[in-house]
Design a protein around this motif. Structure first.
Motif, PDB file in Angstrom:
ATOM      1  N   GLU A   1       0.501  -1.536  22.441  1.00 42.47           N
ATOM      2  CA  GLU A   1       1.533  -0.524  22.173  1.00 42.47           C
ATOM      3  C   GLU A   1       0.983   0.683  21.444  1.00 42.47           C
ATOM      4  OE1 GLU A   1       4.913  -2.277  20.292  1.00 42.47           O
ATOM      5  OE2 GLU A   1       5.315  -3.601  21.986  1.00 42.47           O
ATOM      6  N   GLY A   2      -0.290   0.966  21.605  1.00 39.93           N
ATOM      7  CA  GLY A   2      -0.838   2.168  20.997  1.00 39.93           C
ATOM      8  C   GLY A   2      -1.714   1.868  19.798  1.00 39.93           C
ATOM      9  N   PHE A   3      -1.762   2.824  18.865  1.00 43.10           N
ATOM     10  CA  PHE A   3      -2.739   2.765  17.775  1.00 43.10           C
ATOM     11  C   PHE A   3      -2.116   3.251  16.467  1.00 43.10           C
ATOM     12  CE2 PHE A   3      -4.876   3.143  21.746  1.00 43.10           C
ATOM     13  CZ  PHE A   3      -5.968   2.315  21.636  1.00 43.10           C
ATOM     14  N   ILE A   4      -2.607   2.678  15.366  1.00 42.04           N
ATOM     15  CA  ILE A   4      -2.230   3.188  14.049  1.00 42.04           C
ATOM     16  C   ILE A   4      -3.476   3.815  13.423  1.00 42.04           C
ATOM     17  CG2 ILE A   4      -1.574   2.522  11.696  1.00 42.04           C
ATOM     18  CD1 ILE A   4       0.317   0.451  12.957  1.00 42.04           C
ATOM     19  N   GLY A   5      -3.330   5.072  12.984  1.00 43.35           N
ATOM     20  CA  GLY A   5      -4.392   5.735  12.232  1.00 43.35           C
ATOM     21  C   GLY A   5      -4.012   5.692  10.764  1.00 43.35           C
ATOM     22  N   GLU A   6      -4.986   5.435   9.879  1.00 44.03           N
ATOM     23  CA  GLU A   6      -4.640   5.156   8.484  1.00 44.03           C
ATOM     24  C   GLU A   6      -5.805   5.510   7.561  1.00 44.03           C
ATOM     25  OE1 GLU A   6      -3.982   0.979   8.116  1.00 44.03           O
ATOM     26  OE2 GLU A   6      -3.152   1.137   6.117  1.00 44.03           O
ATOM     27  N   ASP A   7      -5.478   6.091   6.414  1.00 42.69           N
ATOM     28  CA  ASP A   7      -6.523   6.353   5.414  1.00 42.69           C
ATOM     29  C   ASP A   7      -5.866   6.583   4.053  1.00 42.69           C
ATOM     30  OD1 ASP A   7      -9.022   6.675   4.322  1.00 42.69           O
ATOM     31  OD2 ASP A   7      -9.601   8.376   5.566  1.00 42.69           O
TER      32      ASP A   7
ATOM     33  N   GLN B   1     -15.610   3.125   7.748  1.00 38.18           N
ATOM     34  CA  GLN B   1     -15.069   2.122   8.660  1.00 38.18           C
ATOM     35  C   GLN B   1     -14.097   2.797   9.609  1.00 38.18           C
ATOM     36  OE1 GLN B   1     -13.329  -0.428   5.763  1.00 38.18           O
ATOM     37  NE2 GLN B   1     -11.457   0.754   5.590  1.00 38.18           N
ATOM     38  N   ASP B   2     -13.783   2.102  10.689  1.00 38.13           N
ATOM     39  CA  ASP B   2     -12.850   2.623  11.666  1.00 38.13           C
ATOM     40  C   ASP B   2     -11.476   2.767  11.007  1.00 38.13           C
ATOM     41  OD1 ASP B   2     -11.593   3.426  13.887  1.00 38.13           O
ATOM     42  OD2 ASP B   2     -11.892   1.592  15.036  1.00 38.13           O
ATOM     43  N   ARG B   3     -10.932   3.977  11.086  1.00 36.19           N
ATOM     44  CA  ARG B   3      -9.640   4.193  10.452  1.00 36.19           C
ATOM     45  C   ARG B   3      -8.499   4.146  11.454  1.00 36.19           C
ATOM     46  NH1 ARG B   3     -11.456   9.455   7.334  1.00 36.19           N
ATOM     47  NH2 ARG B   3     -12.678   9.620   9.243  1.00 36.19           N
ATOM     48  N   THR B   4      -8.766   3.587  12.624  1.00 36.34           N
ATOM     49  CA  THR B   4      -7.679   3.343  13.585  1.00 36.34           C
ATOM     50  C   THR B   4      -7.673   1.868  13.938  1.00 36.34           C
ATOM     51  OG1 THR B   4      -9.065   3.716  15.522  1.00 36.34           O
ATOM     52  CG2 THR B   4      -7.939   5.639  14.610  1.00 36.34           C
ATOM     53  N   ARG B   5      -6.522   1.387  14.295  1.00 36.99           N
ATOM     54  CA  ARG B   5      -6.457   0.012  14.803  1.00 36.99           C
ATOM     55  C   ARG B   5      -5.428  -0.071  15.917  1.00 36.99           C
ATOM     56  NH1 ARG B   5      -2.013  -2.219  11.542  1.00 36.99           N
ATOM     57  NH2 ARG B   5      -1.828  -0.884   9.718  1.00 36.99           N
ATOM     58  N   GLU B   6      -5.682  -1.026  16.805  1.00 40.70           N
ATOM     59  CA  GLU B   6      -4.812  -1.213  17.952  1.00 40.70           C
ATOM     60  C   GLU B   6      -3.528  -1.933  17.545  1.00 40.70           C
ATOM     61  OE1 GLU B   6      -6.984  -2.061  22.158  1.00 40.70           O
ATOM     62  OE2 GLU B   6      -7.709  -2.922  20.311  1.00 40.70           O
TER      63      GLU B   6
END
Lengths: 114, 451
Positions: free
Chosen positions: B319-325, B423-428
């Protein structure tokens, strides 16, 4: 006397999709009738205003002095979609600890943490 | 028939500690040790990983750790193991366990794999309606990753009847993993809803491991827990009627008391009179609890109602991606600077045309956990983290969140504390939906391997 719920009961939250269940359990059997009378589903929902978007169902379990609240649309769209840091809503139960109750003086010896 | 069956918990989720499982095994008096490792999105996440990495074996990534920790003691005592660590490859997991058994010099031990919970290819023909929104399941076609039926205890009981000492499955409902030994040892019929209700209720008390022995419980001054750094996983001493004493290994920290048991009894339960599992509908409202000794709680009187004609299906979708920091402020005026930073980010997201379904900018220490419920009149915090997250359809959009936080380093507010992105700041996002399938359409399969 007015007392915060944290002196009367303990609570734990669990998740299923976008629904959070928050069970509130009296520390002593003597405290339960007063808790059941004052902590209605409506008041519970009002205390979670802004976070719980859906309806709240209350299931009393008299034999174990517990009130189980099922709060719908409470987890920001569901555990995997939520943008909240606490996406399981594990800390949601803590909110109810600040609910204010009117406790008769006679029940004071049963209160916890005073 | 045994008078008392001793069932211990080995894990409550994939990331759980291994050492309390080893302790339960080493105590050397368990008849069964049961492991639960599958959360709502675990199987879908495994499917996604398998697509990208064909070398991923598809079972619990801690299978080796857990088995190495418990197998020697279990073999010595004859403790049988029931586990759902098989995820999307129970047969492969069973063969891996055989490998470890042979390493230990144990020959002739029968390991069973229970499969049949995965119905990804057939889910659209077997199901109609999504429980959460009432729409047809066909609306999920495009993004579907995995669909699994929650199996009950029956296929595990079959495996035990055919001589298995270790049974490893894909998705089986959590309480069923703990109840299967009761059905097998006490000869309960699959339609005996009174016994199955009690057994599943006890299973529910064990399925979250330390959550019944003092974990997820301590609240200083209100609910104090001895040595909370040294918790044990629970053990149930079950009688042939399905009543049980919940306890833990002596000498460990934590507590088993009326409060810990009650909190776990209602954990993730909706109507306590109708807790639906694949095996039975459990009624907790009739339960009686009694403290019968130090860290010993007698649980009796849980009841059951006949099982439903359907089984629950869990459907995972991309259902897409969450970007976070996040970034940080401290000292006098920390909140004031955080508020300006929030405003800058909101404007920046407009400038870079961030396409998001939802954006959330919180102040950690102020309102990041309880959101809109947080009191407006609280004292100024000494330190604040600004935490920003956005839910987007594509990874390209979600990446913008971290990139705009990067900009806050030299183009932001005075005295901004910031991490170098490491680190990767997005997750599925794997969204999980539910549906129901007719029970008779599902045929679990049991296969056997021998060390």
């Amino acid at each position: 006397m007015k007392t915060l719920l944290q002196h009367v009961a303990h609570a734990r939250s669990g998740d299923k999709g976008n629904t959070s269940n928050i069970c509130v359990m009296a520390y002593a059997p003597e405290l339960y009738p007063m808790l059941k009378e004052q902590l209605t589903a409506e008041r519970f929902k009002a205390h979670y205003a802004g976070v719980v978007k859906g309806k709240v169902d209350r299931y009393p379990v008299d034999g174990l002095h517990a009130l189980n609240f099922v709060a719908h649309e409470a987890l920001g769209g569901g555990v995997s979609r939520s943008l909240c840091l606490d996406y399981y809503g594990k800390a949601l139960a803590a909110r109810i600890l600040s609910f204010e109750l009117e406790v008769p003086e006679a029940l004071k010896p049963h209160l916890r943490g005073l | 028939m045994k008078n008392t069956l001793r069932i211990g918990a080995g894990s409550a989720w994939w990331g759980d500690r291994v050492e309390p499982a080893a302790l339960n095994a080493a105590r050397n008096d368990l008849d069964y040790l049961s492991f639960e490792t599958i959360a709502e999105a675990t199987v879908s996440a495994a499917q996604v990983r398998k697509r990208r990495d064909p070398a991923f074996p598809g079972y619990d990534t801690y299978l080796d750790d857990r088995m190495q920790a418990v197998l020697p003691a279990c073999l010595e005592r004859g403790t049988k193991i029931i586990t759902n660590q098989g995820w999307i490859n129970p047969e492969g997991a069973a063969q891996r366990i055989v490998h470890w058994l042979r390493q230990l010099g144990a020959r002739g031990v029968k390991v069973a794999a229970v499969s049949g919970s995965l119905i990804t290819e057939r889910v659209l023909e077997l199901t109609d309606t999504i429980l959460e929104n009432g729409k047809p399941t066909s609306t999920l076609t495009e993004n579907l990753v995995s669909a699994e039926v929650y199996l009950g205890a029956e296929p595990i009981v079959d495996a035990l009847k055919q001589g298995a000492s270790i049974v490893i499955s894909g998705r089986v409902a959590d309480p069923s993993i703990f109840m299967a030994p009761m059905m097998y040892e006490f000869g309960w019929d699959a339609l005996d809803h009174q016994h199955l209700g009690r057994g599943n209720g006890i299973g529910h008390l064990l399925e979250c491991g330390a959550q019944v022995t003092g974990g997820y419980f301590a609240d200083p001054g209100f609910k104090d827990v001895p040595e909370p750094w040294n918790l044990a996983f629970p053990i149930a001493e079950v009688d042939p009627d399905g009543n049980a004493v919940i306890t833990k290994v002596a000498g460990t920290g934590g507590a088993v008391n009326l409060q810990t048991v009650k909190e776990q009894m209602f954990y993730e339960v909706h109507d306590p009179a109708s807790y639906i599992t694949p095996d039975v509908v459990v009624d907790f409202t009739t339960a009686k609890l009694e403290q019968v000794g130090a860290n010993r709680v007698q649980v009796s009187g849980i009841s059951g109602k006949p099982r439903t004609p359907t089984l629950k299906v869990s459907i995972g979708c991309m259902e897409g991606f969450i970007g976070e920091d996040m970034f940080f402020y401290a000292g006098a005026g920390a909140l004031r600077r955080a508020q300006l930073a929030k405003r800058i980010l909101e404007e920046r997201f407009k400038i870079v045309k961030l396409q998001a379904e939802e954006v959330r900018i919180d102040f950690l220490g102020v309102n990041a956990i309880h959101g809109a419920m947080s009191p407006a009149d609280q004292a100024e915090p000494y330190e604040v983290a600004v935490r920003v997250a956005a839910r987007c359809r594509t990874r390209e959009e979600a990446i913008k969140v971290g990139r705009e936080v990067d900009g806050m380093a030299v183009s932001g507010v005075a005295m901004t504390g910031k991490r170098v992105p490491h680190q990767d700041r997005t997750r599925e996002i794997i969204g999980v939906w539910s549906s129901l399938v007719a029970r008779e359409k599902i045929e679990p399969k049991v296969s056997f391997y021998e060390s």
